[in-house]
Write a protein that holds these residues in place. Structure first.
Motif, mmCIF file in Angstrom:
data_model
loop_
_atom_site.group_PDB
_atom_site.id
_atom_site.type_symbol
_atom_site.label_atom_id
_atom_site.label_comp_id
_atom_site.label_asym_id
_atom_site.label_seq_id
_atom_site.Cartn_x
_atom_site.Cartn_y
_atom_site.Cartn_z
ATOM 1 N N PHE A 17 -8.695 -1.141 -0.647
ATOM 2 C CA PHE A 17 -7.529 -1.887 -0.157
ATOM 3 C C PHE A 17 -6.279 -1.380 -0.863
ATOM 4 O O PHE A 17 -6.312 -1.003 -2.035
ATOM 5 C CB PHE A 17 -7.674 -3.382 -0.441
ATOM 6 N N THR A 18 -5.162 -1.402 -0.137
ATOM 7 C CA THR A 18 -3.878 -1.009 -0.698
ATOM 8 C C THR A 18 -2.819 -2.031 -0.308
ATOM 9 O O THR A 18 -2.629 -2.299 0.882
ATOM 10 C CB THR A 18 -3.458 0.378 -0.199
ATOM 11 N N ILE A 19 -2.142 -2.567 -1.301
ATOM 12 C CA ILE A 19 -1.076 -3.540 -1.047
ATOM 13 C C ILE A 19 0.272 -2.849 -1.168
ATOM 14 O O ILE A 19 0.454 -1.939 -1.987
ATOM 15 C CB ILE A 19 -1.178 -4.737 -2.033
ATOM 16 N N SER A 20 1.217 -3.259 -0.332
ATOM 17 C CA SER A 20 2.564 -2.695 -0.384
ATOM 18 C C SER A 20 3.551 -3.757 0.081
ATOM 19 O O SER A 20 3.158 -4.771 0.641
ATOM 20 C CB SER A 20 2.662 -1.438 0.488
ATOM 21 N N ARG A 21 4.820 -3.502 -0.164
ATOM 22 C CA ARG A 21 5.830 -4.474 0.254
ATOM 23 C C ARG A 21 7.092 -3.767 0.709
ATOM 24 O O ARG A 21 7.404 -2.669 0.259
ATOM 25 C CB ARG A 21 6.148 -5.440 -0.878
ATOM 26 N N ASP A 22 7.814 -4.429 1.606
ATOM 27 C CA ASP A 22 9.107 -3.954 2.080
ATOM 28 C C ASP A 22 10.043 -5.155 1.996
ATOM 29 O O ASP A 22 10.086 -5.982 2.918
ATOM 30 C CB ASP A 22 8.983 -3.437 3.514
ATOM 31 N N ASP A 23 10.771 -5.264 0.909
ATOM 32 C CA ASP A 23 11.597 -6.445 0.688
ATOM 33 C C ASP A 23 12.745 -6.542 1.683
ATOM 34 O O ASP A 23 13.186 -7.647 2.021
ATOM 35 C CB ASP A 23 12.134 -6.449 -0.743
ATOM 36 N N ALA A 24 13.235 -5.422 2.150
ATOM 37 C CA ALA A 24 14.317 -5.455 3.138
ATOM 38 C C ALA A 24 13.856 -6.149 4.418
ATOM 39 O O ALA A 24 14.643 -6.841 5.077
ATOM 40 C CB ALA A 24 14.787 -4.045 3.445
ATOM 41 N N LYS A 25 12.596 -5.986 4.748
ATOM 42 C CA LYS A 25 12.035 -6.623 5.942
ATOM 43 C C LYS A 25 11.333 -7.937 5.605
ATOM 44 O O LYS A 25 10.820 -8.598 6.507
ATOM 45 C CB LYS A 25 11.045 -5.676 6.624
ATOM 46 N N ARG A 26 11.286 -8.298 4.309
ATOM 47 C CA ARG A 26 10.575 -9.504 3.870
ATOM 48 C C ARG A 26 9.110 -9.453 4.303
ATOM 49 O O ARG A 26 8.567 -10.424 4.819
ATOM 50 C CB ARG A 26 11.237 -10.773 4.405
ATOM 51 N N MET A 27 8.513 -8.305 4.102
ATOM 52 C CA MET A 27 7.131 -8.103 4.528
ATOM 53 C C MET A 27 6.276 -7.604 3.381
ATOM 54 O O MET A 27 6.738 -6.839 2.525
ATOM 55 C CB MET A 27 7.065 -7.078 5.665
ATOM 56 N N VAL A 28 5.025 -8.029 3.374
ATOM 57 C CA VAL A 28 4.020 -7.496 2.465
ATOM 58 C C VAL A 28 2.811 -7.134 3.303
ATOM 59 O O VAL A 28 2.473 -7.847 4.250
ATOM 60 C CB VAL A 28 3.644 -8.522 1.379
ATOM 61 N N TYR A 29 2.187 -6.029 2.967
ATOM 62 C CA TYR A 29 1.083 -5.517 3.764
ATOM 63 C C TYR A 29 -0.179 -5.371 2.909
ATOM 64 O O TYR A 29 -0.101 -5.158 1.696
ATOM 65 C CB TYR A 29 1.438 -4.154 4.352
ATOM 66 N N LEU A 30 -1.315 -5.445 3.578
ATOM 67 C CA LEU A 30 -2.589 -5.148 2.935
ATOM 68 C C LEU A 30 -3.354 -4.211 3.854
ATOM 69 O O LEU A 30 -3.828 -4.632 4.914
ATOM 70 C CB LEU A 30 -3.392 -6.413 2.659
ATOM 71 N N GLN A 31 -3.423 -2.958 3.466
ATOM 72 C CA GLN A 31 -4.218 -1.974 4.205
ATOM 73 C C GLN A 31 -5.645 -2.058 3.709
ATOM 74 O O GLN A 31 -5.900 -1.879 2.512
ATOM 75 C CB GLN A 31 -3.650 -0.568 3.992
ATOM 76 N N MET A 32 -6.560 -2.331 4.612
ATOM 77 C CA MET A 32 -7.959 -2.500 4.259
ATOM 78 C C MET A 32 -8.772 -1.410 4.932
ATOM 79 O O MET A 32 -8.842 -1.349 6.159
ATOM 80 C CB MET A 32 -8.451 -3.886 4.692
ATOM 81 N N ASP A 33 -9.360 -0.554 4.144
ATOM 82 C CA ASP A 33 -10.176 0.545 4.642
ATOM 83 C C ASP A 33 -11.623 0.373 4.187
ATOM 84 O O ASP A 33 -11.912 -0.399 3.276
ATOM 85 C CB ASP A 33 -9.627 1.884 4.133
ATOM 86 N N SER A 34 -12.502 1.109 4.823
ATOM 87 C CA SER A 34 -13.932 1.069 4.465
ATOM 88 C C SER A 34 -14.432 -0.366 4.381
ATOM 89 O O SER A 34 -15.109 -0.744 3.417
ATOM 90 C CB SER A 34 -14.162 1.792 3.135
ATOM 91 N N LEU A 35 -14.112 -1.132 5.384
ATOM 92 C CA LEU A 35 -14.479 -2.546 5.374
ATOM 93 C C LEU A 35 -15.986 -2.731 5.435
ATOM 94 O O LEU A 35 -16.700 -1.940 6.076
ATOM 95 C CB LEU A 35 -13.808 -3.264 6.540
ATOM 96 N N VAL A 36 -16.439 -3.761 4.754
ATOM 97 C CA VAL A 36 -17.857 -4.118 4.731
ATOM 98 C C VAL A 36 -17.991 -5.572 5.167
ATOM 99 O O VAL A 36 -17.014 -6.342 5.105
ATOM 100 C CB VAL A 36 -18.448 -3.928 3.319
ATOM 101 N N PRO A 37 -19.173 -5.972 5.631
ATOM 102 C CA PRO A 37 -19.343 -7.353 6.100
ATOM 103 C C PRO A 37 -18.945 -8.399 5.065
ATOM 104 O O PRO A 37 -18.478 -9.489 5.430
ATOM 105 C CB PRO A 37 -20.834 -7.424 6.420
ATOM 106 N N GLU A 38 -19.073 -8.065 3.800
ATOM 107 C CA GLU A 38 -18.706 -9.015 2.740
ATOM 108 C C GLU A 38 -17.204 -9.274 2.670
ATOM 109 O O GLU A 38 -16.770 -10.206 1.991
ATOM 110 C CB GLU A 38 -19.202 -8.503 1.385
#
Length: 122
Positions: A67-88
């Motif tokens: 997982f990778t978290i990032s933010r764009d304060d100008a847009k008031r946004m925060v993101y969570l990129q989730m890769d290699s997802l597992v059922p858990e």
């Protein structure tokens, strides 16, 4: 003050999703923002947190490297990129803003958004 998480859905194991957290009525400039998740019958747990201006990021051991978290304060946004997802990883995911430097603790968070459901099929 409102935080709204979106981007959840159904994905196969090994797939990816990108969650978004949109803030309104609040400037995120002075808040660290975290992602949390909760499975039915379990306690809500911290997944990741990003500090003010994105200076530092933190991850639970269970998602580190995927997982990778990032933010764009100008847009008031925060993101969570989730890769290699597992059922858990299946859970309702929430974003939350905190005035502390960083946290993966539910009790430290000041503002919560409604969750978005992520379902990972095997």
């Amino acid at each position: 003050v409102q935080l709204q998480a979106s981007g959840g859905g159904l994905v196969q194991a090994g797939g990816s999703l990108r969650l978004s957290c949109a803030a309104s009525g609040i400037s995120l400039d002075y808040y660290a923002v975290g992602w949390f998740r909760q499975d039915p019958g379990k306690e809500r747990e911290g997944v990741s947190c990003i500090t003010v201006e994105g200076g530092s990021t933190y991850y639970a051991n269970s998602v580190k490297g995927r997982f990778t978290i990032s933010r764009d304060d100008a847009k008031r946004m925060v993101y969570l990129q989730m890769d290699s997802l597992v059922p858990e990883d299946t859970a309702v995911y929430y974003c939350a803003a905190t005035a502390v430097f960083y946290t993966l603790s539910v009790s430290d968070c000041d503002y919560w958004g409604q969750g978005t459901l992520v379902t990972v099929s095997s």
